[in-house]
Design an enzyme around this catalytic site. Structure first.
Site, PDB file in Angstrom:
ATOM      1  N   CYS A 317      -5.962 -87.368   6.014  1.00  0.00           N
ATOM      2  CA  CYS A 317      -7.249 -87.017   6.610  1.00  0.00           C
ATOM      3  C   CYS A 317      -8.426 -87.340   5.685  1.00  0.00           C
ATOM      4  O   CYS A 317      -8.382 -87.011   4.498  1.00  0.00           O
ATOM      5  CB  CYS A 317      -7.217 -85.520   6.897  1.00  0.00           C
ATOM      6  SG  CYS A 317      -8.736 -84.925   7.558  1.00  0.00           S
ATOM      7  N   ARG A 416      -9.098 -87.017  20.051  1.00  0.00           N
ATOM      8  CA  ARG A 416      -8.887 -85.935  19.087  1.00  0.00           C
ATOM      9  C   ARG A 416     -10.177 -85.601  18.345  1.00  0.00           C
ATOM     10  O   ARG A 416     -10.357 -84.494  17.846  1.00  0.00           O
ATOM     11  CB  ARG A 416      -7.796 -86.372  18.087  1.00  0.00           C
ATOM     12  CG  ARG A 416      -7.399 -85.306  17.124  1.00  0.00           C
ATOM     13  CD  ARG A 416      -6.197 -85.720  16.271  1.00  0.00           C
ATOM     14  NE  ARG A 416      -5.639 -84.542  15.679  1.00  0.00           N
ATOM     15  CZ  ARG A 416      -6.078 -84.012  14.537  1.00  0.00           C
ATOM     16  NH1 ARG A 416      -7.026 -84.598  13.870  1.00  0.00           N
ATOM     17  NH2 ARG A 416      -5.549 -82.899  14.073  1.00  0.00           N
TER      18      ARG A 416
HETATM   19  P1  IMP Z   1      -0.052 -83.314   6.770  1.00  0.00           P
HETATM   20  O1  IMP Z   1       1.096 -82.432   7.081  1.00  0.00           O
HETATM   21  O2  IMP Z   1      -0.761 -82.953   5.511  1.00  0.00           O
HETATM   22  O3  IMP Z   1       0.319 -84.769   6.824  1.00  0.00           O
HETATM   23  O4  IMP Z   1      -1.134 -83.077   7.922  1.00  0.00           O
HETATM   24  C1  IMP Z   1      -0.855 -83.309   9.270  1.00  0.00           C
HETATM   25  C2  IMP Z   1      -2.035 -82.865  10.098  1.00  0.00           C
HETATM   26  O5  IMP Z   1      -3.190 -83.672   9.797  1.00  0.00           O
HETATM   27  C3  IMP Z   1      -1.867 -83.038  11.582  1.00  0.00           C
HETATM   28  O6  IMP Z   1      -1.103 -82.024  12.183  1.00  0.00           O
HETATM   29  C4  IMP Z   1      -3.292 -83.044  12.076  1.00  0.00           C
HETATM   30  O7  IMP Z   1      -3.827 -81.750  12.222  1.00  0.00           O
HETATM   31  C5  IMP Z   1      -4.034 -83.718  10.942  1.00  0.00           C
HETATM   32  N1  IMP Z   1      -4.311 -85.132  11.228  1.00  0.00           N
HETATM   33  C6  IMP Z   1      -3.563 -86.057  11.825  1.00  0.00           C
HETATM   34  N2  IMP Z   1      -4.155 -87.281  11.827  1.00  0.00           N
HETATM   35  C7  IMP Z   1      -5.321 -87.116  11.210  1.00  0.00           C
HETATM   36  C8  IMP Z   1      -6.393 -88.001  10.891  1.00  0.00           C
HETATM   37  O8  IMP Z   1      -6.386 -89.210  11.138  1.00  0.00           O
HETATM   38  N3  IMP Z   1      -7.458 -87.432  10.271  1.00  0.00           N
HETATM   39  C9  IMP Z   1      -7.511 -86.110   9.976  1.00  0.00           C
HETATM   40  N4  IMP Z   1      -6.522 -85.257  10.204  1.00  0.00           N
HETATM   41  C10 IMP Z   1      -5.438 -85.747  10.826  1.00  0.00           C
END
Ligand code: IMP
Length: 499
Positions: A317, A416
């Site tokens: 993100c 989104r």
């Molecule tokens: P991770 O577990 O740290 O990889 O975070 C996953 C979460 O990041 C997802 O469940 C979403 O809420 C968020 N997310 C997914 N795609 C994006 C993006 O492109 N930008 C920002 N947040 C994202």
């Protein structure tokens, strides 16, 4: 004047758990990780609970039907990504719901007119030694017999001998009727000393095959998350634009629970979506993401069955960099938990909260639960496994898997990030990346859950609810962070390092 928060915005790494007394009965084997997925009234049971507090992110690179089956088999839930055409998402849901653990649709089929040469040829191609013989040679045709290795002798039989002359015909087969449970099927397999049991429906139609070895594998998954019909439970992502078309298709496909997938859920679009779903369907719906008390209460009052917490903390993100909005995941969770607990005291309604994004180490999961989350959602964690939908590649001599954000140009999931007005992605809020390949989901989950259970024992807690009530948590100073890792030693290579 703007409102200023007095406390800085904190992340999981800034906290540690302090052990409580571990009583002798507090062993990992006695710890339950069962947790509510949807809201429930005091004294009642939630309509859906998870057997482990894990959900996989609503992302193209994470949650398809393969991931959903694998995770439900281990006790958690996937939310199938919504950034795809409605019919394709519904089809993935349908595949999960149609998947019967232990019941497989026959993949090697021939007709009675085929020959021994065809049998050997198919066996060579598929590796299957048991073949179904149906009237039209399809997996769902009328079952006429079964061919297994003991039905022919390559040295004696001629290769052009038709199957009808050596198959075990239907009249001599042991079979089960459609509707039989897996354990009843297994009883027949044992009773008749066979390795494969065909399951037939009306008009002698072949429906499934049950194999002895698959039943053994099924028994290895005591946490399976099943609905009343013994199908895996599955969630599906929706957005606030096309929900009037998407939701009916997903409900029709059998989705057990929906979630509105949005980077900022504190919006009237979300309220309208929840209210539409509640007015028209008997399906659970979660909403989010929010990071504070106000956002949480807004979604709860709109009717959300659970609320997802987190803005800007995801591994892929870049929302905080691009737009300057978001909040440290720990601070968000702590504030929302307080609001949730107060809401519970006042109304007797418990709203589960999901900590979404930013989990880097396994202990972050335990911290999230201790801080009040009922379950976590993870993207990066699951993207590393065999079961994620993306390609496995070798980069600089290491195996990696592809992993991209929903807000990246690759996913183009503008819904989104929609703030009304024009449709489309004006700028990226996510990156396209690789994550280190980590093997199978089941093996990794076992390791992670055993760490969580062990930590819960340190904290004297045998359930997540107990951990939430009893945990003692301290902030760490910048210098004690150094103390927390290996320090002042020369490290040897270790093959045992984990997350
Ligand atoms: P991770 O577990 O740290 O990889 O975070 C996953 C979460 O990041 C997802 O469940 C979403 O809420 C968020 N997310 C997914 N795609 C994006 C993006 O492109 N930008 C920002 N947040 C994202």
């Amino acid at each position: 004047m703007a409102k200023y928060y007095t406390e800085p915005s904190r992340t999981f790494t800034e906290y540690l758990l302090i052990p409580n007394l571990s009583t002798k009965d507090c062993t990992p084997a006695n710890v339950s990780l069962q947790t509510p997925l949807v809201k429930f009234k005091k004294g009642e049971k939630p309509a859906i609970s998870l057997n482990i507090p894990f959900s996989s992110a609503v992302m193209q690179a994470v949650s398809d039907h393969h991931m959903a089956v694998a995770l439900a088999r281990s006790g958690g839930i996937s939310f199938i990504f919504g950034s795809q055409p409605i019919e394709e998402e519904a089809e993935m849901v349908r595949k999960v719901k149609g998947y019967k653990a232990g019941f497989v649709v026959s993949r090697s089929n021939l007709t009675p007119e085929h020959t021994l040469a065809d049998v050997l040829d198919l066996k060579e191609k598929t590796g299957h030694s048991t073949l179904a013989v149906t009237d039209d040679g399809t997996a769902k045709g009328k079952l006429l017999g079964i061919v297994k290795g003991s039905d022919y002798r390559i040295s004696r039989d001629s290769l052009d001998k038709p199957i009808s002359q050596f198959m075990t015909p239907y009249s001599s087969l042991i079979y089960g009727r459609l509707g039989i449970t897996l354990s009843e099927a297994n009883d027949l397999i044992w009773e008749h000393k066979i390795n494969c049991l065909p399951i037939v429906g009306d008009d002698q139609r072949l429906e499934y095959l049950v194999f002895r070895k698959d039943y053994e594998a099924h028994k290895d998954h005591p946490n399976e998350l099943l609905d009343a019909n013994k199908s895996y439970i599955v969630g599906a992502g929706i957005n606030t634009r096309d929900y009037k078309e998407r939701v009916p298709a997903l409900v029709d496909a059998g989705a057990d629970v929906l979630v509105i997938d949005s980077s900022d859920g504190y919006s009237e679009w979300q309220r309208d979506t929840i209210q539409y779903v509640k007015a028209n369907f008997d399906v659970k719906i979660g909403a989010g993401n929010v990071v504070d008390r106000e956002g949480f209460l807004y979604l709860v009052e709109s009717g959300a069955d659970f609320v997802k917490i987190g803005i800007g903390g995801g591994s892929i993100c870049i929302t905080r960099e691009q737009k300057g909005i978001g909040r440290g995941q720990a601070s968000s969770l702590i504030e929302v938990t307080e609001a949730r607990n107060q809401y519970y005291e006042e109304t007797g309604i418990y709203i589960p909260i999901c900590s979404d994004g930013g989990i880097v180490h396994d202990y972050h999961i335990t911290l999230a639960l201790a801080m009040g989350a009922d379950f976590v959602m993870m993207g990066r964690y699951f993207a590393r496994f065999d079961e994620s939908p993306t390609r496995k590649l070798k980069v600089n001599n290491n195996f990696v898997k592809e992993f991209w954000g929903e807000g990246s140009n690759r996913a183009r999931n503008w819904e989104r990030y929609d703030s009304g007005g024009k449709s489309g992605l004006m700028f990226e809020e996510g990156v396209d990346s690789y994550v280190p390949y980590a093997g199978s989901l089941q093996e990794n989950l076992e390791k992670t859950t055993s760490k969580i259970k062990s930590t819960m024992c340190n904290c004297g807690s045998k359930s997540i609810a107990e951990l939430q009530r009893e945990a003692r948590i301290t902030i760490v100073s910048a210098t004690s962070l150094v103390e927390g890792g290996a320090h002042d030693v020369i490290l040897k290579e270790s093959g045992l390092s984990g997350e």
